[in-house]
Structures are given as structure tokens and as C-alpha cells.
Design a protein around this motif. Structure first.
Motif, PDB file in Angstrom:
ATOM      1  N   HIS A  15       4.100 -35.440 -46.037  1.00  0.00           N
ATOM      2  CA  HIS A  15       3.290 -35.631 -44.835  1.00  0.00           C
ATOM      3  C   HIS A  15       3.590 -34.566 -43.790  1.00  0.00           C
ATOM      4  O   HIS A  15       2.683 -33.938 -43.237  1.00  0.00           O
ATOM      5  N   VAL A  16       4.883 -34.375 -43.500  1.00  0.00           N
ATOM      6  CA  VAL A  16       5.275 -33.450 -42.435  1.00  0.00           C
ATOM      7  C   VAL A  16       4.889 -32.019 -42.778  1.00  0.00           C
ATOM      8  O   VAL A  16       4.452 -31.248 -41.917  1.00  0.00           O
ATOM      9  N   ALA A  17       5.043 -31.645 -44.049  1.00  0.00           N
ATOM     10  CA  ALA A  17       4.672 -30.292 -44.466  1.00  0.00           C
ATOM     11  C   ALA A  17       3.185 -30.040 -44.219  1.00  0.00           C
ATOM     12  O   ALA A  17       2.792 -28.976 -43.730  1.00  0.00           O
ATOM     13  N   MET A  18       2.357 -31.029 -44.541  1.00  0.00           N
ATOM     14  CA  MET A  18       0.915 -30.860 -44.344  1.00  0.00           C
ATOM     15  C   MET A  18       0.523 -30.976 -42.873  1.00  0.00           C
ATOM     16  O   MET A  18      -0.429 -30.347 -42.430  1.00  0.00           O
ATOM     17  N   ILE A  19       1.267 -31.769 -42.112  1.00  0.00           N
ATOM     18  CA  ILE A  19       1.024 -31.861 -40.669  1.00  0.00           C
ATOM     19  C   ILE A  19       1.299 -30.511 -40.019  1.00  0.00           C
ATOM     20  O   ILE A  19       0.525 -30.026 -39.192  1.00  0.00           O
ATOM     21  N   ALA A  20       2.412 -29.891 -40.406  1.00  0.00           N
ATOM     22  CA  ALA A  20       2.750 -28.573 -39.865  1.00  0.00           C
ATOM     23  C   ALA A  20       1.710 -27.539 -40.283  1.00  0.00           C
ATOM     24  O   ALA A  20       1.327 -26.668 -39.498  1.00  0.00           O
ATOM     25  N   LEU A  21       1.239 -27.647 -41.513  1.00  0.00           N
ATOM     26  CA  LEU A  21       0.232 -26.724 -42.023  1.00  0.00           C
ATOM     27  C   LEU A  21      -1.100 -26.939 -41.312  1.00  0.00           C
ATOM     28  O   LEU A  21      -1.768 -25.990 -40.898  1.00  0.00           O
ATOM     29  N   GLY A  22      -1.482 -28.206 -41.146  1.00  0.00           N
ATOM     30  CA  GLY A  22      -2.732 -28.512 -40.461  1.00  0.00           C
ATOM     31  C   GLY A  22      -2.738 -28.008 -39.040  1.00  0.00           C
ATOM     32  O   GLY A  22      -3.791 -27.657 -38.491  1.00  0.00           O
ATOM     33  N   GLY A  23      -1.548 -27.942 -38.418  1.00  0.00           N
ATOM     34  CA  GLY A  23      -1.461 -27.460 -37.050  1.00  0.00           C
ATOM     35  C   GLY A  23      -1.738 -25.978 -36.904  1.00  0.00           C
ATOM     36  O   GLY A  23      -2.013 -25.498 -35.803  1.00  0.00           O
ATOM     37  N   GLU A  32      -3.848 -37.218 -42.365  1.00  0.00           N
ATOM     38  CA  GLU A  32      -3.598 -35.821 -42.021  1.00  0.00           C
ATOM     39  C   GLU A  32      -3.352 -34.985 -43.265  1.00  0.00           C
ATOM     40  O   GLU A  32      -3.724 -33.810 -43.333  1.00  0.00           O
ATOM     41  N   PHE A  33      -2.722 -35.579 -44.268  1.00  0.00           N
ATOM     42  CA  PHE A  33      -2.467 -34.885 -45.533  1.00  0.00           C
ATOM     43  C   PHE A  33      -3.790 -34.441 -46.163  1.00  0.00           C
ATOM     44  O   PHE A  33      -3.940 -33.279 -46.570  1.00  0.00           O
ATOM     45  N   TRP A  34      -4.763 -35.350 -46.235  1.00  0.00           N
ATOM     46  CA  TRP A  34      -6.026 -35.026 -46.899  1.00  0.00           C
ATOM     47  C   TRP A  34      -6.916 -34.138 -46.030  1.00  0.00           C
ATOM     48  O   TRP A  34      -7.648 -33.298 -46.552  1.00  0.00           O
ATOM     49  N   PHE A  35      -6.853 -34.289 -44.719  1.00  0.00           N
ATOM     50  CA  PHE A  35      -7.582 -33.368 -43.837  1.00  0.00           C
ATOM     51  C   PHE A  35      -7.096 -31.936 -44.070  1.00  0.00           C
ATOM     52  O   PHE A  35      -7.886 -30.999 -44.181  1.00  0.00           O
ATOM     53  N   SER A  36      -5.775 -31.783 -44.142  1.00  0.00           N
ATOM     54  CA  SER A  36      -5.198 -30.451 -44.355  1.00  0.00           C
ATOM     55  C   SER A  36      -5.534 -29.922 -45.740  1.00  0.00           C
ATOM     56  O   SER A  36      -5.784 -28.724 -45.923  1.00  0.00           O
ATOM     57  N   MET A  37      -5.546 -30.804 -46.728  1.00  0.00           N
ATOM     58  CA  MET A  37      -5.840 -30.395 -48.105  1.00  0.00           C
ATOM     59  C   MET A  37      -7.236 -29.785 -48.211  1.00  0.00           C
ATOM     60  O   MET A  37      -7.441 -28.786 -48.916  1.00  0.00           O
ATOM     61  N   ILE A  38      -8.207 -30.369 -47.515  1.00  0.00           N
ATOM     62  CA  ILE A  38      -9.578 -29.844 -47.545  1.00  0.00           C
ATOM     63  C   ILE A  38      -9.620 -28.422 -46.992  1.00  0.00           C
ATOM     64  O   ILE A  38     -10.272 -27.536 -47.556  1.00  0.00           O
ATOM     65  N   LYS A  39      -8.907 -28.194 -45.874  1.00  0.00           N
ATOM     66  CA  LYS A  39      -8.877 -26.857 -45.272  1.00  0.00           C
ATOM     67  C   LYS A  39      -8.200 -25.854 -46.208  1.00  0.00           C
ATOM     68  O   LYS A  39      -8.658 -24.709 -46.337  1.00  0.00           O
ATOM     69  N   ILE A  40      -7.143 -26.288 -46.864  1.00  0.00           N
ATOM     70  CA  ILE A  40      -6.417 -25.401 -47.774  1.00  0.00           C
ATOM     71  C   ILE A  40      -7.288 -24.998 -48.953  1.00  0.00           C
ATOM     72  O   ILE A  40      -7.318 -23.824 -49.360  1.00  0.00           O
ATOM     73  N   ILE A  41      -8.020 -25.959 -49.501  1.00  0.00           N
ATOM     74  CA  ILE A  41      -8.905 -25.669 -50.640  1.00  0.00           C
ATOM     75  C   ILE A  41      -9.951 -24.634 -50.255  1.00  0.00           C
ATOM     76  O   ILE A  41     -10.250 -23.705 -51.024  1.00  0.00           O
ATOM     77  N   ALA A  42     -10.524 -24.767 -49.050  1.00  0.00           N
ATOM     78  CA  ALA A  42     -11.536 -23.811 -48.595  1.00  0.00           C
ATOM     79  C   ALA A  42     -10.953 -22.407 -48.475  1.00  0.00           C
ATOM     80  O   ALA A  42     -11.578 -21.418 -48.873  1.00  0.00           O
ATOM     81  N   ILE A  43      -9.724 -22.309 -47.947  1.00  0.00           N
ATOM     82  CA  ILE A  43      -9.088 -21.002 -47.777  1.00  0.00           C
ATOM     83  C   ILE A  43      -8.719 -20.388 -49.128  1.00  0.00           C
ATOM     84  O   ILE A  43      -8.951 -19.198 -49.375  1.00  0.00           O
ATOM     85  N   LEU A  44      -8.147 -21.199 -50.020  1.00  0.00           N
ATOM     86  CA  LEU A  44      -7.791 -20.687 -51.346  1.00  0.00           C
ATOM     87  C   LEU A  44      -9.033 -20.244 -52.116  1.00  0.00           C
ATOM     88  O   LEU A  44      -8.983 -19.264 -52.876  1.00  0.00           O
ATOM     89  N   ALA A  45     -10.143 -20.945 -51.917  1.00  0.00           N
ATOM     90  CA  ALA A  45     -11.401 -20.548 -52.567  1.00  0.00           C
ATOM     91  C   ALA A  45     -11.848 -19.181 -52.069  1.00  0.00           C
ATOM     92  O   ALA A  45     -12.333 -18.344 -52.854  1.00  0.00           O
ATOM     93  N   MET A  46     -11.675 -18.934 -50.765  1.00  0.00           N
ATOM     94  CA  MET A  46     -12.031 -17.634 -50.195  1.00  0.00           C
ATOM     95  C   MET A  46     -11.146 -16.532 -50.775  1.00  0.00           C
ATOM     96  O   MET A  46     -11.626 -15.467 -51.191  1.00  0.00           O
ATOM     97  N   ILE A  47      -9.836 -16.784 -50.830  1.00  0.00           N
ATOM     98  CA  ILE A  47      -8.902 -15.779 -51.347  1.00  0.00           C
ATOM     99  C   ILE A  47      -9.172 -15.498 -52.825  1.00  0.00           C
ATOM    100  O   ILE A  47      -9.208 -14.337 -53.258  1.00  0.00           O
ATOM    101  N   ALA A  48      -9.381 -16.546 -53.601  1.00  0.00           N
ATOM    102  CA  ALA A  48      -9.655 -16.388 -55.033  1.00  0.00           C
ATOM    103  C   ALA A  48     -10.955 -15.624 -55.257  1.00  0.00           C
ATOM    104  O   ALA A  48     -11.032 -14.746 -56.138  1.00  0.00           O
TER     105      ALA A  48
END
Length: 446
Positions: A16-24, A150-166
Motif C-alpha cells: 500500500h505505502v509503496a503505491m501511495i508514494a508512487l501515486g503521489g 489507492e493501490f488500484w488508482f496508482s496501478m492504472i496510472k502505471i499501466i498507462a505510462i508503461l504502455a507509452m514507454i513500451a
């Protein structure tokens, strides 16, 4: 004050905390604001993000050292009260609280705008009210429910960014032709390295900093985190890696797929790129991502403002009490009601009336971050005198010089805002607010 005295339940895991920090560190500043940053700096924006990220990392290391020195404090503002005095803690605490309140009001208004994309003939205020209620319920059910959301909110943002990089890597490695031309790594620098002959580089620093607003939010979760002495340092130390991968990686991919000279301020570069390579639903996909980013910001705002009001009110106030789920429900209730005023305003005045106030909140965060570095300086001086224990091996590197340089960097951004025509008025409003709260602190003899 011990955990038992406070009554907080330590139910937030490392996940949770790792994704909270990432979401921030990931928000609309990247998904929507990157086009403006690129147009002002060109490929030099990568270096600007690296420099800004290093100073943000220094601030977070200072915050981490404070948190580990006493992980029982509900919010990191309590350290400012301890080391800078009650008056400073009062001013900075209420400033931080109102800053998150305004951010939540702004993001709630933005949610109405995003939903208008799919439902153009429907009023926006019902959507705002629906999101307000759902996110409020998430925050009062249990701390773990907040962490999961917050974990799943952050996960959605991460997927979008990784899709862009890939997408950028695949197109560039295969030198694949798209409607925008042949994709090559050299596209990143072949149109020049700096935009506008460097005339707008300073403005890009300001915008890059705003992309990191909210990164300190992990400091509000310390008192409700499992094994904070291990979890908090890991989350903070991974910030640099996240900055490099998500910001530098995504921005590089954007400028490789399409020449940076093609991006315009006010348009999402994510939408432009995906639309350019034939993804017809690009606008809808990015709209969904920024919708979750806004919801994430409101979710975090309810958590933060509830804990802040709980800390500021004190144990004698009803807002300084916890419910049977170890949650400051009364404080969250009041904060939610205030945020909910934006729904009322948008019902009568269906326009985005909070952009001006939002900029004011951004200016106040600069003051909070500078105060955090000063707090760490005072903490280190008392530590040398033996008045307090050492922070169990987690320290800010190169202190106190890293403190001074970070304060100087933040002060320069504040001055840039004060001198810029677009942010001058809002920065002055922030100064007026701070002066007013200082006067209140002295009048109340806090």
C-alpha cells in the motif's frame, strides 16, 4: 505518544505505502501538463525533471529521517510543531490542511469535466456528488480500504505510462513507420535540445516541480503503517527510480515517437501519440486515466485532511477523536462537507471556478516543503547536542548542505511564481493567507 494512546491501527502494508508514494508523484501534471512542459523546454525537460527530482528526493529523505525518529506522530506537521514551535506548527498545519482541501475541491470539479467527455448532455454536479460519496465511504470504512483504493488508482496510472514507454521502444527498435513518420531514437534530439533558445527554461522548472506535488503524502501514513521503520525508508528510497522510469521514460518515448516541436501546450501528449499511431480510442483511454488520477487525489485529500484536522484539533475536541475503526471520522466528515461545497457551487455556477485557488494552494506547498527542510536542520542540531536519539541509520545525505541547496531551489521557484504574470496573483494570495494565519497565531497566543 504511543500507538495505543493514539489508537491508530497499523493496517497499511508495504504494498500500500509503496503505491501511495508512487501515486503521489504521478498525476495530471504528467498526463495533461507534459505537453506544455515539452513546448517550453524541448528535450531539456528530461534534465529539468532529473534536477527537480533530486531535490524532491532530498526533501523526502529529510522527511523520512524525521518520521523514523518518532513514527508515532499522526502527521509530519507535528515535527514542525516540535522543532519550530507551536505558532509555526499552527500556521503550517492549517496551511497544509486548507491546501489539500482546495486540491480536493479542484479535482472534484475536474471529475465533472472528465465525465462530461462521455456524457456531454448531462450536468456535471451529479457525477461530482457521486464520486464525493463513494470516496468518503472508502475513507470511513477502514484504513485498509483506503490503501486498496489507492493501490488500484496508482496501478492504472502505471499501466498507462508503461504502455507509452513500451510503445516508444517497440516503434523505435523496429524503426516502424507511422502516420507521423519513421520512428527513430534520433528523433529525440534531431530537432534541437532546447526550446525557444532557452528563454522559457525557468518556467519549465516551475511546471516540473508542480508535477511532484503530493509526494510528501507518504509522511501522513507513517502512524498507520505496518513496520514503518522498514516500509517508509523503502518507499522513499525508490522515488528516484520511479522518477527515472516513469517521468524520464514516458517523456523520452513521447519525444521519440513524434518530434517534440509538434506538441502544444494544453493538449495531452499521450492522446496525441496514441491517436497518431492509430489508436482511435486514445482520448477516451487517457480521459479514464486522468479521471482515476483525480479520484486518487481526492482519496488522498480525505485521508490527509482528516488526519490533519485530528492532529490540529487536539484530544479535547470531538474532531480529535477516533471511531471504533481507529479512524478520525468526525474530522473526515467536516473536511468532506467543506470539499462538498464545490458540488453546490458547480450546481449554481457550472464552470471551473477553482483554478485560481488551486494555484494558490500550489504556492503554499512550496512553503511547507521549505519549512520541512528547516525542521530537519533544527532536528539535526538538537541531535548533535544529544537531546534526541539518532534516526536509526536513515539519514539525509550531505546534510546540512543538501538542506540549504534544497531550500534555495524551492525559494527560487517561489520567486519565479511571484514574478510570472500567470501565477503572480495566486502567489500573493498565498502570502496573504500565511500572514493572516500568523496574525491569528499571535492573537490566540498559541
Amino acid at each position: 505518544m504511543s500507538e495505543e494512546q493514539q489508537g491508530f491501527a497499523r493496517t497499511l502494508s508495504h504494498r500500500h505505502v509503496a503505491m501511495i508514494a508512487l501515486g503521489g508523484t504521478i498525476g495530471t501534471g504528467l498526463f495533461l501538463g507534459a505537453g506544455s512542459s515539452i513546448s517550453k523546454a524541448g528535450p531539456a525537460i528530461l534534465l529539468i525533471y532529473i534536477v527537480t527530482g533530486l531535490f524532491v528526493f532530498a526533501m523526502m529523505r529529510a522527511l523520512g529521517e524525521l518520521l523514523i525518529s518518532d513514527d508515532s506522530k499522526p502527521v509530519f506537521i507535528d515535527f514542525m510543531t516540535q522543532y519550530l514551535g507551536k505558532k509555526a506548527g499552527f500556521v503550517l498545519g492549517w496551511t497544509y490542511w486548507i491546501g489539500w482541501i482546495v486540491i480536493a475541491m479542484t479535482e472534484l470539479t475536474a471529475i465533472g469535466t472528465y465525465m462530461h467527455f462521455w456524457f456531454p448532455n448531462m450536468a456535471t454536479w451529479p457525477w461530482e456528488l457521486a464520486f464525493l460519496i463513494v470516496l468518503y465511504l472508502v475513507n470511513i470504512i477502514a484504513v485498509r480500504a483506503f490503501g486498496e483504493a489507492e493501490f488500484w488508482f496508482s496501478m492504472i496510472k502505471i499501466i498507462a505510462i508503461l504502455a507509452m514507454i513500451a510503445t516508444g521502444l517497440i516503434l523505435a527498435l523496429g524503426q516502424i513507420k507511422t502516420p507521423m513518420g519513421k520512428t527513430e531514437f534520433s528523433t529525440l534530439w534531431s530537432h534541437g535540445l532546447v526550446a525557444n533558445h532557452g528563454k522559457t527554461l525557468l518556467a519549465a522548472f516551475q511546471m516540473a516541480f508542480f508535477s511532484f506535488l503530493g509526494v510528501e503524502f507518504v509522511g501522513v501514513t507513517a502512524a498507520e503503517t505496518k513496520d514503518p521503520l522498514q516500509t517508509i525508508p523503502k518507499a522513499i528510497n525508490s522515488i528516484v527510480f520511479r522518477i527515472l522510469v516513469f517521468y524520464i521514460g514516458a517523456l523520452s518515448a513521447i519525444m521519440i515517437i513524434q518530434p517534440w516541436t509538434n506538441y502544444q501546450a494544453g493538449e495531452s501528449p499521450f492522446v496525441q501519440v496514441f491517436s497518431g499511431i492509430g489508436v482511435q480510442s486514445a482520448a477516451a483511454l487517457i480521459n479514464f486515466v486522468v479521471l482515476t488520477a483525480a479520484a486518487s487525489a481526492i482519496n488522498s485529500a480525505f485521508f490527509t485532511t482528516g488526519r490533519m484536522l485530528y492532529s490540529l484539533a487536539g484530544p479535547k475536541s470531538r474532531f480529535g477523536q477516533l471511531d471504533h475503526n481507529h479512524i478520525p471520522r468526525a474530522a473526515i466528515n467536516l473536511s468532506t462537507l467543506i470539499v462538498g461545497l464545490s458540488v453546490v457551487v458547480n450546481y449554481f455556477f457550472p464552470t471551473d471556478a477553482f483554478n485560481l485557488i488551486s494555484s494558490t494552494a500550489s504556492a503554499t506547498f512550496l512553503v511547507i516543503y521549505m519549512a520541512l527542510m528547516v525542521t530537519h536542520l533544527v532536528y539535526k542540531k538538537k541531535q548533535k547536542k544529544g537531546a534526541i536519539e539518532k534516526a536509526k541509520g536513515f539519514k539525509l545525505p550531505f546534510a546540512p548542505w543538501s538542506n540549504y541547496l534544497t531550500i534555495l531551489f524551492l525559494a527560487l521557484i517561489f520567486i519565479l511564481m511571484l514574478l510570472s504574470s500567470g501565477t503572480m496573483f495566486t502567489t500573493i494570495l498565498a502570502i496573504v493567507w500565511l500572514l493572516m494565519m500568523t496574525i491569528v497565531a499571535f492573537v490566540k497566543k498559541i
